[in-house]
Design an enzyme around this catalytic site. Structure first.
Site, short mmCIF file in Angstrom:
data_model
loop_
_atom_site.label_atom_id
_atom_site.label_comp_id
_atom_site.label_asym_id
_atom_site.label_seq_id
_atom_site.Cartn_x
_atom_site.Cartn_y
_atom_site.Cartn_z
N CYS A 13 0.83 -1.21 0.00
CA CYS A 13 0.00 0.00 0.00
C CYS A 13 0.86 1.25 0.00
CB CYS A 13 -0.95 0.00 1.20
SG CYS A 13 -2.08 1.41 1.22
N GLU A 63 -4.77 -4.44 -4.13
CA GLU A 63 -4.76 -3.02 -4.48
C GLU A 63 -5.47 -2.78 -5.81
OE1 GLU A 63 -3.79 -0.09 -3.13
OE2 GLU A 63 -3.41 -1.11 -1.23
#
Length: 225
Positions: free
Chosen positions: A136, A208
């Protein structure tokens, strides 16, 4: 000697390059993203970041020394105060209060992603925590840096602040700190242990992409809850 993050980069680069071609990310870069889609991302990412801060807190409890504990403490503060403050500023432009942000119900992708990371962090040692949070922070900086080179992206009256945040020196430090911890804990590990950590980073990279998809398509759950 090749750093572990260099090995990881070879594995995740094709996945991350696909982020830059995703319509949601491209829409931020060229300023054409529909605000309703950004609003959906904003609310989902806010509650994602609450659990992300919890991951850093878990890292602090599992840290092997004071230096690592301090780094995790700084990352908790950076997430809660710097990154989430950007979200609160955007929310105010939509007329969304902090209480409304916190009351957001997680979409299926959000819940699956945060549950995956928290499960791994609690099951393993500090190396699991670092591997879980790495994608992230690193990939958002990768995106922010790429978008910052698009003409007019940082100057856009709405999305410019987003691009500036994730390409900023402050966020670069967050990214560098997590990468440095990853390389540090990987030193001397067996091939089997490194393979397991790599799998975590690859899986979170796919999550993601799913998160960008969820925002682009305004997804919550497959059927109404």
């Amino acid at each position: 000697m090749v750093k572990f993050t260099e090995r990881l980069w070879q594995r995740v680069q094709p996945i991350w390059e696909s982020y830059l071609e995703h319509p949601f990310v491209k829409g931020i870069g060229d300023g054409t993203l529909e605000k309703e889609k950004f609003k959906h991302w904003l609310k989902q990412d806010y509650i994602y970041l609450i659990d992300y801060a919890r991951l850093f807190a878990i890292g602090a409890t599992k840290a092997t020394d004071l230096d690592m504990m301090t780094t995790f403490g700084n990352l908790v503060s950076g997430t809660l105060n710097t990154e989430m403050d950007l979200h609160r500023q955007y929310a105010a432009q939509f007329g969304i209060s902090e209480q409304e942000l916190e009351a957001t119900q997680p979409a299926s992708t959000t819940l699956a992603y945060t549950s995956y990371m928290l499960n791994l962090a609690q099951r393993g040692g500090v190396e699991n925590v670092i591997a879980a949070v790495l994608t992230c922070t690193w990939s958002y900086h990768y995106i922010g840096e790429a978008l910052s080179h698009i003409e007019g992206a940082t100057a856009h009256p709405f999305y410019g602040e987003w691009v500036k945040m994730y390409s900023s020196p402050e966020f670069t430090v967050f990214k560098d700190d997590v990468m440095a911890m990853m390389d540090r804990v990987a030193e001397g590990m067996s091939d089997e242990a490194l393979d397991a950590l790599e799998e975590i980073v690859v899986n979170t990279s796919y999550y993601e992409y799913m998160f960008w998809d969820m925002a682009e398509n305004l997804e919550t759950w497959p059927i109404e809850r």
